[in-house]
Design a protein around this motif. Sequence first.
Motif, short mmCIF file in Angstrom:
data_model
loop_
_atom_site.label_atom_id
_atom_site.label_comp_id
_atom_site.label_asym_id
_atom_site.label_seq_id
_atom_site.Cartn_x
_atom_site.Cartn_y
_atom_site.Cartn_z
N GLU A 104 0.83 -1.22 0.00
CA GLU A 104 0.00 0.00 0.00
C GLU A 104 0.86 1.26 0.00
O GLU A 104 0.51 2.25 -0.64
CB GLU A 104 -0.93 -0.01 1.22
N ARG A 105 1.96 1.24 0.71
CA ARG A 105 2.86 2.40 0.74
C ARG A 105 3.76 2.46 -0.48
O ARG A 105 4.53 3.39 -0.64
CB ARG A 105 3.78 2.30 1.97
N GLN A 106 3.68 1.44 -1.31
CA GLN A 106 4.50 1.34 -2.52
C GLN A 106 6.00 1.25 -2.17
O GLN A 106 6.85 1.79 -2.88
CB GLN A 106 4.24 2.51 -3.46
N THR A 107 6.28 0.58 -1.08
CA THR A 107 7.68 0.36 -0.70
C THR A 107 8.09 -1.10 -0.92
O THR A 107 9.24 -1.45 -0.69
CB THR A 107 7.90 0.70 0.79
N PHE A 108 7.15 -1.92 -1.36
CA PHE A 108 7.43 -3.35 -1.45
C PHE A 108 8.52 -3.66 -2.48
O PHE A 108 9.45 -4.42 -2.21
CB PHE A 108 6.14 -4.11 -1.81
N GLU A 109 8.39 -3.05 -3.66
CA GLU A 109 9.39 -3.34 -4.70
C GLU A 109 10.77 -2.84 -4.29
O GLU A 109 11.78 -3.47 -4.60
CB GLU A 109 8.98 -2.70 -6.03
N THR A 110 10.78 -1.72 -3.62
CA THR A 110 12.05 -1.20 -3.14
C THR A 110 12.69 -2.19 -2.17
O THR A 110 13.90 -2.43 -2.21
CB THR A 110 11.83 0.14 -2.41
N LEU A 111 11.87 -2.77 -1.33
CA LEU A 111 12.37 -3.71 -0.33
C LEU A 111 12.89 -4.99 -0.98
O LEU A 111 14.00 -5.45 -0.66
CB LEU A 111 11.23 -4.04 0.65
N VAL A 112 12.11 -5.56 -1.89
CA VAL A 112 12.52 -6.85 -2.46
C VAL A 112 13.62 -6.69 -3.50
O VAL A 112 14.21 -7.67 -3.93
CB VAL A 112 11.32 -7.62 -3.07
N SER A 113 13.88 -5.46 -3.93
CA SER A 113 14.98 -5.27 -4.89
C SER A 113 16.32 -5.16 -4.18
O SER A 113 17.35 -5.04 -4.82
CB SER A 113 14.74 -4.02 -5.75
N THR A 114 16.33 -5.20 -2.87
CA THR A 114 17.58 -5.20 -2.11
C THR A 114 18.09 -6.64 -1.99
O THR A 114 17.52 -7.56 -2.59
CB THR A 114 17.40 -4.62 -0.70
N ARG A 115 19.11 -6.82 -1.18
CA ARG A 115 19.66 -8.17 -1.01
C ARG A 115 18.89 -8.99 0.02
O ARG A 115 19.26 -10.13 0.30
CB ARG A 115 21.13 -8.07 -0.60
N MET A 116 17.85 -8.42 0.59
CA MET A 116 17.07 -9.19 1.56
C MET A 116 16.40 -10.38 0.87
O MET A 116 15.87 -10.25 -0.22
CB MET A 116 15.95 -8.32 2.15
N THR A 117 16.41 -11.51 1.56
CA THR A 117 15.70 -12.67 1.03
C THR A 117 14.25 -12.60 1.49
O THR A 117 13.90 -11.87 2.42
CB THR A 117 16.32 -13.97 1.55
N SER A 118 13.41 -13.42 0.84
CA SER A 118 12.00 -13.48 1.27
C SER A 118 11.92 -13.96 2.71
O SER A 118 11.10 -13.46 3.49
CB SER A 118 11.22 -14.43 0.37
N GLY A 119 12.77 -14.91 3.07
CA GLY A 119 12.79 -15.41 4.45
C GLY A 119 13.19 -14.32 5.42
O GLY A 119 12.60 -14.18 6.49
N GLY A 120 14.19 -13.53 5.04
CA GLY A 120 14.61 -12.42 5.90
C GLY A 120 13.50 -11.41 6.09
O GLY A 120 13.30 -10.90 7.20
N ILE A 121 12.77 -11.13 5.01
CA ILE A 121 11.68 -10.15 5.10
C ILE A 121 10.57 -10.67 6.00
O ILE A 121 10.11 -9.99 6.92
CB ILE A 121 11.16 -9.82 3.69
N VAL A 122 10.13 -11.91 5.75
CA VAL A 122 9.00 -12.46 6.51
C VAL A 122 9.38 -12.62 7.99
O VAL A 122 8.64 -12.19 8.88
CB VAL A 122 8.55 -13.80 5.91
#
Lengths: 298, 351
Positions: A104-122
């Motif tokens: 909703e904040r439109q920050t998701f793509e910015t977040l997943v385009s970094t080196r963070m893994t999906s596991g790290g994010i969740v």
Amino acid sequence: MSDPVGRREVGREMSNPFRGFAPLFLRELKGQMRGRRAPVTFTVYLALMVVVLAGVLLVADSSGAKGDPTVGQVLFIAMAFTQTALILLLGPVFAAGAIAGERERQTFETLVSTRMTSGGIVFGKVAGAVGFLVVLTASSLPLMALAYVFGGVGPSTIFAVYGWDLLLMIWVVSLAVAASSLVGRTLWAAVITYVLVFLAVFMTGFLEVVQMSLRSAALDGAAQNSAPSVFFLYANPFSGLWELALPGAREELGLETALRSFTAYGGAWHAAVSAGALGLAVWAVSPLRRRWARPRLA
Amino acid sequence: MSEIPDRTPMPSADLAGPGPPTSPADPAGTVAPNVPPSSAASAPVLQVRGLVKRYGRVTALQGADLDVEAGAIHGLVGTNGAGKTTLLRIVGTVLRADAGAVSVMGVDALAKPSAARLLLGFMPDFFGVYEDLTVYEYLDFFGAAYGLEGPARATRIPELLAHTHLEGKAASDVQRLSRGMQQRLCLARALIHRPRLLLLDEPASGLDPRGRAELRDILKALAADGVAILISSHILSELADMCTAVTIIEQGSVVASGPVDTIAPAARVRSLSARLAGDPTPWLEFVATRPGVDGVAVSATGTVEIRFAGDLAAQARFVAELVEAGVPLAALEAPRALEEAYFESTQGLVT
């Protein structure tokens, strides 16, 4: 100055499925604590616990049970159930926006385009929300400790209940984060989580009543005296709490021969559900998974 | 081949950062990426081949090819719905491709997105910011997200703030920044790990003229430092001012790609706008009978609109002829090469 992102560091981190956990956890915790929501939540939470505490003491006083060690037990049980109920109510509030809020904040793509893994994010999101709930419930520890002062409740019981609540925090937050990663809106994620919590709390009890009614109608007298099955109650978040907060209550109800521990089986159930929800969330957060979304062209 | 290739040797630069150390005595050399320099020096930073993306029955990209060289500002031009954002999102490793290949400095970005993310910075068209953080905290978070250690972040963040003209805003809440400042902050975020390829999707949208000029200057400085920049926009004049190369995309296909001058067709009918001192009417017949002139009309503002068929040399002869004949020519405007190429190559179709 050396290149900050070097090959040795990369090689080390490439194999880490939870890369990005720590910065996201800290950011989430910081975000949860800022703004008006945190002080309002703490105030309301503690006010409710004080109301329960005062209510029990007033009733005990008016019924002449003053000085009775059962007052401490009743006080503890009332506050423990209130605390667990509040965890189940507040968990979705602090976790439903974990992924959906990023979209909703439109920050998701910015977040997943970094080196963070999906596991790290969740896991970073889950840890942030659980961390806040831990701090919240820890703030009521002095109130809970009053039960110890009144007697009838040992420190081990108090800590066991807090341990069960920690499991439930992980459970409800995992459900909320999974819902948040699957739907695009925080509101819908919260609604889905509340429905699941409602089913776990009330539907399991209803199904248990139905199951026991059918059983008593189908079996003869001797069989009815045998141990009942309480499969559905294992899925109830209050079952383990009941067992931990009321040691010996199971035996008094004559369920001892039938039941394994609610804490063990119920705990295993909630842990398994949490693990499944987290796995689903990790899959859903991955930007490169196959998806069936509406086209977004530009 | 190594998963993490070498970085193209670069001059010492503030924004892009230093290149890999060359001295064996340099302790940093033990952590710097290292592959044979020949491949890194000659190959484009970004190579896209046969990229295909479908959304159900809609084909957003149908075999797109693209090369972006180090130090280039490469414009990605097309109408809304042409597939620009889809292409950028696939290269930025946030969208799955159905077919094709994307190589970022030799790293297969489709097979090894995590490795590719080290080498690229992505700024999406619509981006949000964490409004509960300060500017410094925002960059610090993303620095950590890219794996930069604390001391490296402490050094890098002030550099970025200075070069994006946000040096006085480190302690400001992100939500209090203007749109232009947030745009520059997002650019700083994309640069925090010193990428060699910068992907910018409509970065100037919503910016005022000053903001656009500042952004343009920053991008030029980055390109001068050797960073390859792929930038999408449909503001052609903006791209024409800074792009060294351009790819025109329509209906998911690349219709032209290369340096701006080479993709502009050599000869065509173009519309020239001439402003004459005084009344242009007496000169209209003379102008209309010159070689290459296909039609002449006077606009409501007094500008003489001339349809002219011919290459740049023919156009130069035409202008000289007007001046020699005494036509009071005050100004003559021709469309920019990029605009010409764009309108020549596209038909305004969308997928």
